[in-house]
Design an enzyme around this catalytic site. Sequence first.
Site, mmCIF file in Angstrom:
data_model
loop_
_atom_site.group_PDB
_atom_site.id
_atom_site.type_symbol
_atom_site.label_atom_id
_atom_site.label_comp_id
_atom_site.label_asym_id
_atom_site.label_seq_id
_atom_site.Cartn_x
_atom_site.Cartn_y
_atom_site.Cartn_z
ATOM 1 N N ARG A 82 4.854 -3.314 -2.393
ATOM 2 C CA ARG A 82 4.601 -4.351 -1.565
ATOM 3 C C ARG A 82 3.946 -4.582 -0.848
ATOM 4 O O ARG A 82 3.538 -5.448 -0.764
ATOM 5 C CB ARG A 82 5.815 -4.037 -0.745
ATOM 6 C CG ARG A 82 6.069 -5.728 0.359
ATOM 7 C CD ARG A 82 7.757 -5.889 0.737
ATOM 8 N NE ARG A 82 7.088 -4.828 2.295
ATOM 9 C CZ ARG A 82 8.434 -4.841 3.188
ATOM 10 N NH1 ARG A 82 9.881 -5.011 3.380
ATOM 11 N NH2 ARG A 82 7.991 -3.933 3.652
ATOM 12 N N LYS B 141 4.372 -9.800 3.016
ATOM 13 C CA LYS B 141 4.099 -9.456 4.632
ATOM 14 C C LYS B 141 2.168 -10.189 5.026
ATOM 15 O O LYS B 141 1.965 -9.497 5.302
ATOM 16 C CB LYS B 141 4.642 -8.343 5.066
ATOM 17 C CG LYS B 141 5.034 -8.183 5.855
ATOM 18 C CD LYS B 141 6.075 -6.742 5.995
ATOM 19 C CE LYS B 141 6.136 -5.930 7.242
ATOM 20 N NZ LYS B 141 7.335 -6.772 7.712
HETATM 21 N N1 PLP Z 1 12.396 -9.482 7.348
HETATM 22 C C1 PLP Z 1 11.170 -9.722 7.618
HETATM 23 C C2 PLP Z 1 11.317 -10.676 7.389
HETATM 24 C C3 PLP Z 1 10.735 -8.347 8.464
HETATM 25 O O1 PLP Z 1 9.995 -8.734 8.779
HETATM 26 C C4 PLP Z 1 11.035 -7.337 7.738
HETATM 27 C C5 PLP Z 1 10.390 -6.238 8.351
HETATM 28 O O2 PLP Z 1 9.387 -5.206 7.756
HETATM 29 C C6 PLP Z 1 12.494 -7.017 7.037
HETATM 30 C C7 PLP Z 1 12.707 -8.263 6.248
HETATM 31 C C8 PLP Z 1 12.753 -5.466 6.594
HETATM 32 O O3 PLP Z 1 11.749 -4.828 5.703
HETATM 33 P P1 PLP Z 1 12.025 -2.792 5.784
HETATM 34 O O4 PLP Z 1 13.702 -3.251 4.998
HETATM 35 O O5 PLP Z 1 11.058 -3.401 4.124
HETATM 36 O O6 PLP Z 1 11.133 -3.205 6.957
HETATM 37 C C1 COI Z 2 9.412 -3.930 10.504
HETATM 38 O O1 COI Z 2 10.761 -3.771 10.334
HETATM 39 O O2 COI Z 2 8.925 -2.732 9.827
HETATM 40 C C2 COI Z 2 8.940 -5.589 10.841
HETATM 41 O O3 COI Z 2 8.279 -5.201 10.418
HETATM 42 C C3 COI Z 2 9.490 -5.945 12.036
HETATM 43 C C4 COI Z 2 8.112 -6.580 12.975
HETATM 44 C C5 COI Z 2 7.985 -5.588 13.982
HETATM 45 C C6 COI Z 2 7.153 -7.107 12.663
#
Ligand code: PLP
Ligand code: COI
Length: 339
Positions: free
Chosen positions: A80, A183
Amino acid sequence: MVNLDWKNLPFGYIKTNYNVRCYYRNGAWGELEISSSEYINMHMAATCLHYGQEAFEGLKAYRGKDGKVRVFRVEENAKRMAGTAKYIRMAEPPVDLFIKAVETVVHLNKEFVPPYESGATLYIRPLLIGTGAQVGVNPADEFLLIMFVTPVGPYYKKGFTPIDVVIERETDRAAPLGTGHIKVGGNYAASLPAQDKAHALGFSVSLYLDAREKKYIDEAGTANFFAIKDNTYITPKSHSILPSITNLSLIQLAEHIGLKVERRKIAVEELATFEEAGACGTAAVISPIAKVVDIENNITYQLCKDNEPGPISVKLYEQLVGIQYGNIPDPFGWVTIIE
Ligand code: PLP
Ligand code: COI
């Protein structure tokens, strides 16, 4: 292990021993370096400061009952970050380099991995920034990949207790064809006004709708959305949401425990038909949603009975966390043990 109040850790920054860094210069990545400084020395015209050439990731390390330290789906985070880098024209850290950096930074800070059953984990924050100087809007020619770790407690103070969510219509975190699917820091800057509003109104988090029509559920500012109805795991399909690795895992787990899975547009009104709903992400894990409030239309969608997480959310949570801590087998090969 260091001596910290593990059971009461906030989701915040605590200084650890080391971070790791890797510089991209003259078209190539250098050696992984170990640093004990919390600071970065960089050019005032670095592109990360002016033009948002910044990508980050978030993943966690878990100390198991067996004392072993595991990281969850590091390769997915690596991919990612490479995708984010590519979109905003930064050098892509190779997957092998990313994984080596995660393994190194966790290994060097092992004494900060919280004890089993403390409810805390070690959060790993990879960061990629454009460090080369530019004044015109152009990509940098030099980049820095840096990873630090910090022990954290639950992101939403309530942990696995259901949270209240408010629908956000006054702002968007990302444009329909913008950067919601990657991200980058700018998405989070854009989410701060809504977060302020949600907190001021007593909500844990705001729920964004699709930016074009404001008809469909997108996600929360820091987590994806899912719902359960008729033995089906339902989660939004949208270009402007981050492809959550936790959500991806829950989709596989849902299929594994015999649920159907639907990834599709979810109209706001459908909230009235859901049996359960939750926010999911690395930081959020699964945060069951008690209710979603639509202030503009004066509607409250109740999604929990007696403020208790629903049975399917509980089951998914137990499976996910069980694999992360090594308490149950890992049939998908999701965890990496850190020596
Ligand atoms: N959506 C957003 C906007 C986020 O910042 C995050 C955190 O990383 C997630 C979803 C969840 O993603 P992940 O499960 O890869 O941490
Ligand atoms: C995460 O779940 O890792 C996120 O990025 C959420 C937040 C701390 C930005």
